[in-house]
Design a protein around this motif. Structure first.
Motif, PDB file in Angstrom:
ATOM      1  N   VAL A   1       0.843  -1.201   0.000  1.00  0.00           N
ATOM      2  CA  VAL A   1       0.000   0.000   0.000  1.00  0.00           C
ATOM      3  C   VAL A   1       0.874   1.245   0.000  1.00  0.00           C
ATOM      4  O   VAL A   1       0.663   2.208  -0.755  1.00  0.00           O
ATOM      5  CB  VAL A   1      -0.926  -0.019   1.240  1.00  0.00           C
ATOM      6  CG1 VAL A   1      -1.772   1.238   1.295  1.00  0.00           C
ATOM      7  CG2 VAL A   1      -1.787  -1.275   1.223  1.00  0.00           C
ATOM      8  N   LEU A   2       1.896   1.208   0.847  1.00  0.00           N
ATOM      9  CA  LEU A   2       2.800   2.364   0.950  1.00  0.00           C
ATOM     10  C   LEU A   2       3.542   2.592  -0.362  1.00  0.00           C
ATOM     11  O   LEU A   2       3.729   3.731  -0.805  1.00  0.00           O
ATOM     12  CB  LEU A   2       3.782   2.120   2.093  1.00  0.00           C
ATOM     13  CG  LEU A   2       4.633   3.298   2.486  1.00  0.00           C
ATOM     14  CD1 LEU A   2       3.762   4.433   2.989  1.00  0.00           C
ATOM     15  CD2 LEU A   2       5.630   2.890   3.571  1.00  0.00           C
ATOM     16  N   LEU A   3       3.944   1.505  -0.992  1.00  0.00           N
ATOM     17  CA  LEU A   3       4.663   1.629  -2.267  1.00  0.00           C
ATOM     18  C   LEU A   3       3.768   2.309  -3.302  1.00  0.00           C
ATOM     19  O   LEU A   3       4.185   3.262  -3.965  1.00  0.00           O
ATOM     20  CB  LEU A   3       5.096   0.244  -2.756  1.00  0.00           C
ATOM     21  CG  LEU A   3       5.694   0.208  -4.163  1.00  0.00           C
ATOM     22  CD1 LEU A   3       7.016   0.964  -4.218  1.00  0.00           C
ATOM     23  CD2 LEU A   3       5.869  -1.222  -4.656  1.00  0.00           C
ATOM     24  N   ALA A   4       2.525   1.820  -3.410  1.00  0.00           N
ATOM     25  CA  ALA A   4       1.618   2.394  -4.411  1.00  0.00           C
ATOM     26  C   ALA A   4       1.349   3.858  -4.093  1.00  0.00           C
ATOM     27  O   ALA A   4       1.354   4.715  -4.993  1.00  0.00           O
ATOM     28  CB  ALA A   4       0.313   1.597  -4.436  1.00  0.00           C
ATOM     29  N   ARG A   5       1.150   4.157  -2.788  1.00  0.00           N
ATOM     30  CA  ARG A   5       0.827   5.539  -2.423  1.00  0.00           C
ATOM     31  C   ARG A   5       2.019   6.465  -2.697  1.00  0.00           C
ATOM     32  O   ARG A   5       1.877   7.547  -3.255  1.00  0.00           O
ATOM     33  CB  ARG A   5       0.442   5.592  -0.942  1.00  0.00           C
ATOM     34  CG  ARG A   5      -0.371   6.829  -0.613  1.00  0.00           C
ATOM     35  CD  ARG A   5      -0.742   6.852   0.837  1.00  0.00           C
ATOM     36  NE  ARG A   5       0.410   7.104   1.670  1.00  0.00           N
ATOM     37  CZ  ARG A   5       0.513   6.681   2.918  1.00  0.00           C
ATOM     38  NH1 ARG A   5      -0.427   5.959   3.466  1.00  0.00           N
ATOM     39  NH2 ARG A   5       1.590   6.980   3.632  1.00  0.00           N
ATOM     40  N   THR A   6       3.210   5.994  -2.318  1.00  0.00           N
ATOM     41  CA  THR A   6       4.404   6.834  -2.521  1.00  0.00           C
ATOM     42  C   THR A   6       4.648   7.089  -4.001  1.00  0.00           C
ATOM     43  O   THR A   6       4.957   8.211  -4.415  1.00  0.00           O
ATOM     44  CB  THR A   6       5.639   6.160  -1.884  1.00  0.00           C
ATOM     45  OG1 THR A   6       5.300   5.782  -0.563  1.00  0.00           O
ATOM     46  CG2 THR A   6       6.832   7.086  -1.853  1.00  0.00           C
ATOM     47  N   LEU A   7       4.478   6.026  -4.793  1.00  0.00           N
ATOM     48  CA  LEU A   7       4.668   6.187  -6.243  1.00  0.00           C
ATOM     49  C   LEU A   7       3.625   7.142  -6.810  1.00  0.00           C
ATOM     50  O   LEU A   7       3.938   8.012  -7.625  1.00  0.00           O
ATOM     51  CB  LEU A   7       4.518   4.830  -6.930  1.00  0.00           C
ATOM     52  CG  LEU A   7       5.776   4.166  -7.465  1.00  0.00           C
ATOM     53  CD1 LEU A   7       5.406   2.945  -8.281  1.00  0.00           C
ATOM     54  CD2 LEU A   7       6.611   5.118  -8.303  1.00  0.00           C
ATOM     55  N   ALA A   8       2.382   6.978  -6.345  1.00  0.00           N
ATOM     56  CA  ALA A   8       1.310   7.839  -6.855  1.00  0.00           C
ATOM     57  C   ALA A   8       1.609   9.291  -6.503  1.00  0.00           C
ATOM     58  O   ALA A   8       1.432  10.193  -7.334  1.00  0.00           O
ATOM     59  CB  ALA A   8      -0.028   7.403  -6.256  1.00  0.00           C
ATOM     60  N   GLU A   9       2.087   9.517  -5.268  1.00  0.00           N
ATOM     61  CA  GLU A   9       2.438  10.890  -4.871  1.00  0.00           C
ATOM     62  C   GLU A   9       3.566  11.437  -5.733  1.00  0.00           C
ATOM     63  O   GLU A   9       3.547  12.593  -6.157  1.00  0.00           O
ATOM     64  CB  GLU A   9       2.848  10.915  -3.400  1.00  0.00           C
ATOM     65  CG  GLU A   9       1.639  10.894  -2.473  1.00  0.00           C
ATOM     66  CD  GLU A   9       2.024  10.682  -1.016  1.00  0.00           C
ATOM     67  OE1 GLU A   9       1.098  10.580  -0.208  1.00  0.00           O
ATOM     68  OE2 GLU A   9       3.229  10.624  -0.709  1.00  0.00           O
TER      69      GLU A   9
END
Ligand code: ADP
Length: 581
Positions: free
Chosen positions: A558-566
């Motif tokens: 989840v953190l990976l996807a969120r960080t990438l999205a940001e």
């Protein structure tokens, strides 16, 4: 002990130059009073010249006391010491012969004083000591003998006998002083050596921890990520339970690894706190969201009571604030089978401090164990690990963090009724501007659709995991095996974001990042470190090469996807380094 002995003597002599010159002025004045002539004035001038020459000769020893003086230099120092004594005590002879009875008494006292002085200050080096003592002794003993012979006054020899007695006492005293000094120096050297060994051991421990951490994280990344991917597939109830066991055990292992790293960092005095505005309510809400499912699953009510006068924002280290509360909540839910867990937040306005109390209705802690649960690796009773797991590090870390933040962590508990852990954190209250706290940052996961992402990782399993995690979000992933390949492809192909491993063959991630930042079409592309090197030094190194975020393995999907999205969403502030360990 010769080399630094010369330097030590030079330093002592330099320190006492002022008092030596003042004393010379006084002695010269006495000489002039007792036997007025030009000689006391001439003597003062010669003393000034010889002391100046001594100062000049010893300048290298003063500047670099650790340097080993050459044999010629040592001889020069000894000759200079003798010369200085001969000159300085010249007035003794003048007073003895021309100062009458008072002059003789003064001369003898001055010679005895001079002898004492050089014996105490020059005993570090035998050659220097003898060079200074012999001329003094010659004055001290020779003047009465010369008088006894020249003036035929044998009674004067009694003074010589007294002088010899005095010198024998002096020899004993100097030997004693020498032995004490040598003992002290040996003890100092031993202490220095022990300190070097301790420093080396501490460095070895840090290296060991860094390597172990990296080596454990890499395979754990594969296990946890594979389990997470498996969970998303079609599974029957039993398979799902087994996968969840894998994921839970993985999470415990990661927590353990982080605890051990944090604890050793605190012990080594290397834990540094940040100071930034933090949105109190946003942080507490995210903690509540995180723990509610677990509380519900365990049949426990989780409540958050935030006093109205609690400021919206305080200046503190948000990551550590969260870590303390996370530990307390994790314990409260772990040790509570029924009832409720309440987090009460109050503001102590006169002392500007947040007071956070985590109260549970769990098993409680026996009174005789209360004082020990904050010690590292301590648990309330020996059966705790068997029943609930854990290492006994969480509270030790939490208390040390609270103390480093200027506050404290205390507990009250009644067996069978529950426990209350209270954290007091002094903090400056601030008004929060929108989006000032990182917890407010949001980015749409849909932002990843069609994004070109480059990922560099030397492990085939890790590359496979990345594609399984990111491609379902619609990312177009380009995978490379080392830093050199990443730099090469970055020269021509534009990416929306780059994920970079740290340790890779051919060219490591840091060097590759520097290369990408220095030239080519991806100079400004957001770069995210995704690494098993989780220590602070690694984080700092990534910060230096301009990484926008630092994520550690095992990957939190989840953190990976969120960080990438940001990273891929320009509207969201992109200048902060996401703290996500
Ligand atoms: P761990 O939970 O990993 O064992 P901690 O340092 O967090 O380590 O806690 C130390 C011990 O304190 C626990 O093992 C447990 O015995 C006791 N303890 C901590 N919190 C609670 C609580 N809320 N209720 C009962 N016992 C607790």
């Amino acid at each position: 002990m010769t080399t630094s002995g010369y330097a030590m003597a030079a330093q002592v002599r330099a320190r006492e130059l002022g008092s030596r010159l003042a004393l010379a002025a006084f002695i010269g004045f006495v000489g002039w009073i007792l036997a007025p002539s030009i000689w006391p004035a001439v003597w003062i001038v010669v003393v000034l010249a010889s002391q100046g020459a001594d100062w000049w000769l010893c300048r290298d020893l003063r500047r670099a006391p650790e340097q080993v003086p050459s044999p010629a230099y040592k001889i020069a120092c000894c000759v200079m010491a003798s010369l200085n004594v001969v000159v300085y005590s010249g007035m003794t002879g003048y007073l003895w012969f021309y100062g009458g009875e008072e002059g003789r008494i003064f001369a003898m006292i001055q010679a005895a004083g001079g002898l004492l002085h050089v014996s105490l200050h020059m005993h570090h080096t035998r050659a220097l000591l003898l060079s200074a003592v012999i001329p003094h002794a010659l004055y001290f003993v020779g003047l009465p003998v010369a008088t006894a012979i020249l003036e035929r006054r044998p009674a004067e020899l009694l003074i010589t006998v007294g002088g010899l007695l005095y010198m024998s006492h002096l020899v004993v005293a100097v030997r004693q002083s020498s032995a004490t000094t040598s003992g002290l120096q040996a003890a100092n050297a031993e202490a220095r050596e022990a300190r070097h060994k301790a420093d080396a051991a501490s460095a070895a421990k840090s290296d060991f921890l860094a390597v172990v951490s990296h080596e454990i994280r890499t395979p754990m990344n594969a296990v946890i990520s594979a389990a997470n991917l498996l969970r998303r597939t079609r599974l029957d109830a039993e398979q799902r339970e087994h996968v969840m066991m894998l994921i839970d055990a993985g999470d415990v292992l990661v927590g353990l690894l982080n605890d051990v790293l944090d604890f050793s960092k605190i012990e080594a005095g290397k834990m540094h706190l940040e100071q930034a505005p933090m949105d109190v309510r946003a942080r507490l809400t995210s903690l509540q969201r995180l723990w509610e499912p677990k509380a519900e699953a365990g049949g426990v009510t989780l409540r958050f009571d935030i006093a109205d006068d609690t400021p919206d924002g305080v200046v503190t280290d948000a990551l550590r604030f969260q870590q303390i509360l996370f530990n307390l909540l994790s314990n409260a839910l772990k040790f509570t089978r029924e009832g409720e867990v309440t987090v009460s937040v109050a503001w102590d306005a006169p002392n500007a401090a947040l007071i956070l109390a985590v109260a549970d209705t769990g098993c409680g802690i026996p009174e005789d164990r209360l004082a020990h649960i904050f010690d590292s690796f301590e648990q309330a009773d020996v059966g705790t690990t068997r029943r609930y797991g854990g290492t006994g590090l969480g509270l030790a870390i939490s208390r040390r963090l609270a103390e480093m933040m200027g506050g404290d962590l205390t507990v009250t508990s009644v067996v069978g009724q529950g426990s209350t852990f209270t954290v007091r954190l002094p903090a400056e209250a601030v008004v929060m501007a929108p989006a000032q706290d990182k917890a407010r940052r949001v980015a749409d996961a849909g932002a990843l659709r069609g994004r070109q992402v480059l990922a560099a990782d030397d492990h085939a399993v890790n590359r496979r995991i990345l594609s399984l995690l990111l491609e379902p979000h619609g990312c177009v992933l380009t995978l490379v095996e080392n830093g050199a390949e990443a730099v090469a492809i970055c020269q021509t192909q534009v990416f929306d974001a780059i994920l970079m491993d740290m340790q890779m063959p051919v060219m490591d991630g840091l060097e590759a990042s520097r290369g990408i930042r220095s030239s080519g079409v991806n100079r400004d592309t957001p770069l995210i470190a995704l690494t098993a090197n989780a220590m602070d030094v690694h984080r700092a190194a990534w910060d230096e090469v301009g990484a926008q975020a630092f994520l550690t393995k095992p990957i939190d999907p989840v953190l990976l996807a969120r960080t990438l999205a940001e990273a891929c969403t320009p509207a969201v502030e992109t200048d902060e380094l996401v703290q996500a360990a």
